[in-house]
Write a protein that holds these residues in place. Structure first.
Motif, short mmCIF file in Angstrom:
data_model
loop_
_atom_site.label_atom_id
_atom_site.label_comp_id
_atom_site.label_asym_id
_atom_site.label_seq_id
_atom_site.Cartn_x
_atom_site.Cartn_y
_atom_site.Cartn_z
N ASN A 6 65.73 41.90 63.54
CA ASN A 6 64.80 41.07 62.80
C ASN A 6 65.39 39.68 62.67
O ASN A 6 66.58 39.53 62.37
N CYS A 7 64.58 38.66 62.87
CA CYS A 7 65.02 37.28 62.70
C CYS A 7 65.26 37.04 61.21
O CYS A 7 64.38 37.31 60.39
N PRO A 8 66.43 36.55 60.82
CA PRO A 8 66.70 36.31 59.41
C PRO A 8 65.86 35.18 58.82
O PRO A 8 65.69 35.11 57.60
N SER A 9 65.30 34.33 59.67
CA SER A 9 64.48 33.22 59.17
C SER A 9 63.03 33.61 58.94
O SER A 9 62.46 33.33 57.89
N CYS A 10 62.41 34.23 59.94
CA CYS A 10 60.97 34.51 59.85
C CYS A 10 60.64 35.99 59.73
O CYS A 10 59.52 36.35 59.40
N GLY A 11 61.58 36.86 60.06
CA GLY A 11 61.34 38.30 59.95
C GLY A 11 60.79 38.96 61.21
O GLY A 11 60.68 40.17 61.26
N ASP A 12 60.44 38.17 62.21
CA ASP A 12 59.92 38.74 63.46
C ASP A 12 61.03 39.46 64.22
O ASP A 12 62.21 39.16 64.06
N PHE A 13 60.64 40.39 65.08
CA PHE A 13 61.59 41.07 65.94
C PHE A 13 61.94 40.17 67.11
O PHE A 13 61.10 39.41 67.61
N PHE A 14 63.18 40.25 67.56
CA PHE A 14 63.58 39.53 68.76
C PHE A 14 64.71 40.28 69.44
O PHE A 14 65.38 41.11 68.84
N ASN A 15 64.91 39.99 70.72
CA ASN A 15 65.95 40.63 71.51
C ASN A 15 67.26 39.86 71.30
O ASN A 15 67.43 38.77 71.82
N TYR A 16 68.16 40.44 70.52
CA TYR A 16 69.44 39.80 70.21
C TYR A 16 70.43 40.06 71.34
O TYR A 16 70.74 41.19 71.67
N GLY A 18 73.40 38.14 71.47
CA GLY A 18 74.69 37.62 71.04
C GLY A 18 74.78 36.10 71.15
O GLY A 18 75.76 35.51 70.70
N ILE A 19 73.79 35.47 71.73
CA ILE A 19 73.82 34.02 71.90
C ILE A 19 73.25 33.33 70.67
O ILE A 19 73.87 32.45 70.10
N ARG A 20 72.05 33.72 70.27
CA ARG A 20 71.39 33.15 69.10
C ARG A 20 71.24 34.22 68.05
O ARG A 20 71.00 35.38 68.36
N ASP A 21 71.31 33.80 66.78
CA ASP A 21 71.14 34.77 65.71
C ASP A 21 69.74 34.72 65.11
O ASP A 21 69.48 35.35 64.09
N VAL A 22 68.84 33.93 65.75
CA VAL A 22 67.44 33.85 65.32
C VAL A 22 66.54 33.98 66.54
O VAL A 22 67.00 33.87 67.68
N CYS A 23 65.24 34.18 66.31
CA CYS A 23 64.29 34.32 67.41
C CYS A 23 64.09 32.98 68.12
O CYS A 23 64.53 31.93 67.63
N ASN A 24 63.41 33.00 69.25
CA ASN A 24 63.17 31.78 70.03
C ASN A 24 62.42 30.71 69.25
O ASN A 24 62.76 29.53 69.32
N ASN A 25 61.38 31.11 68.52
CA ASN A 25 60.61 30.13 67.74
C ASN A 25 61.48 29.45 66.69
O ASN A 25 61.44 28.23 66.54
N CYS A 26 62.25 30.24 65.97
CA CYS A 26 63.11 29.67 64.93
C CYS A 26 64.23 28.83 65.55
O CYS A 26 64.63 27.80 65.00
N ALA A 27 64.73 29.25 66.71
CA ALA A 27 65.76 28.48 67.40
C ALA A 27 65.21 27.13 67.82
O ALA A 27 65.90 26.10 67.70
N THR A 28 63.98 27.10 68.29
CA THR A 28 63.33 25.83 68.67
C THR A 28 63.17 24.94 67.44
O THR A 28 63.46 23.74 67.50
N ASN A 29 62.73 25.53 66.33
CA ASN A 29 62.58 24.76 65.09
C ASN A 29 63.93 24.23 64.60
O ASN A 29 64.04 23.08 64.16
N GLU A 30 64.97 25.07 64.67
CA GLU A 30 66.31 24.65 64.26
C GLU A 30 66.79 23.49 65.13
O GLU A 30 67.44 22.57 64.64
N GLU A 31 66.49 23.55 66.40
CA GLU A 31 66.93 22.49 67.31
C GLU A 31 66.25 21.16 66.96
O GLU A 31 66.88 20.10 66.99
N LYS A 32 64.96 21.22 66.61
CA LYS A 32 64.25 20.01 66.19
C LYS A 32 64.87 19.45 64.91
O LYS A 32 65.07 18.24 64.77
N LEU A 33 65.20 20.34 63.97
CA LEU A 33 65.83 19.91 62.72
C LEU A 33 67.21 19.32 62.99
O LEU A 33 67.61 18.32 62.37
N TYR A 34 67.94 19.92 63.92
CA TYR A 34 69.26 19.39 64.29
C TYR A 34 69.14 17.97 64.83
O TYR A 34 69.92 17.09 64.47
N GLU A 35 68.16 17.74 65.69
CA GLU A 35 67.94 16.40 66.24
C GLU A 35 67.63 15.41 65.13
O GLU A 35 68.12 14.27 65.15
#
Length: 135
Positions: A6-16, A18-35
């Motif tokens: 389960n994604c700790p940010s949104c709760g959706d399931f994702f294939n973990y 070991g690279i990212r600890d969140v789903c693709n959507n949340c990773a994309t959002n995090e990347e925008k916030l990082y920028e």
């Protein structure tokens, strides 16, 4: 093969994998916030901004800032007021899991423990030594 989490940010399931600890959507959002944060910090007047100031100016969660510093994406050498909380006391640190104060306290406690252990061993061996009285 990854594992389903389960994604700790949104709760959706994702294939973990070991690279990212969140789903693709949340990773994309995090990347925008990082920028957003990185653009804010690149300005000369913002390089010494505190975590609270960055949160206030960018709207990014404090936990994300801590995560990026911990992972080395935001370097405290470049931005001196950044850090993440010590696992023991919560004071900001820039390396490891413990701040300098807690590390020193732990080292002192370990030295005291080792000294007490050596003393107990010495006392135990002396108690088992028999002295013959030659009068």
């Amino acid at each position: 093969m990854g594992e389903l989490k389960n994604c700790p940010s949104c709760g959706d399931f994702f294939n973990y994998t070991g690279i990212r600890d969140v789903c693709n959507n949340c990773a994309t959002n995090e990347e925008k916030l990082y920028e957003t944060v990185y653009r804010f910090l690149r300005k000369r007047e913002n390089r010494a901004a505190t975590v609270e100031r960055i949160v206030e100016a960018t709207g990014v969660e404090e936990s994300l800032l801590h995560k990026w510093v911990r992972k080395g994406r935001l370097q405290p050498a470049l931005f001196p007021n950044l850090g993440y909380p010590c696992d023991n006391c919560g004071k900001l640190t820039t390396q490891g899991k413990l701040c300098t104060g807690c590390t020193e306290e732990l080292k002192t406690s370990l030295r005291q423990f080792e000294a007490a252990k050596e003393f107990r061993e010495k006392v135990n061996t002396e108690e088992n030594t028999y002295h013959k009285d030659y009068r």
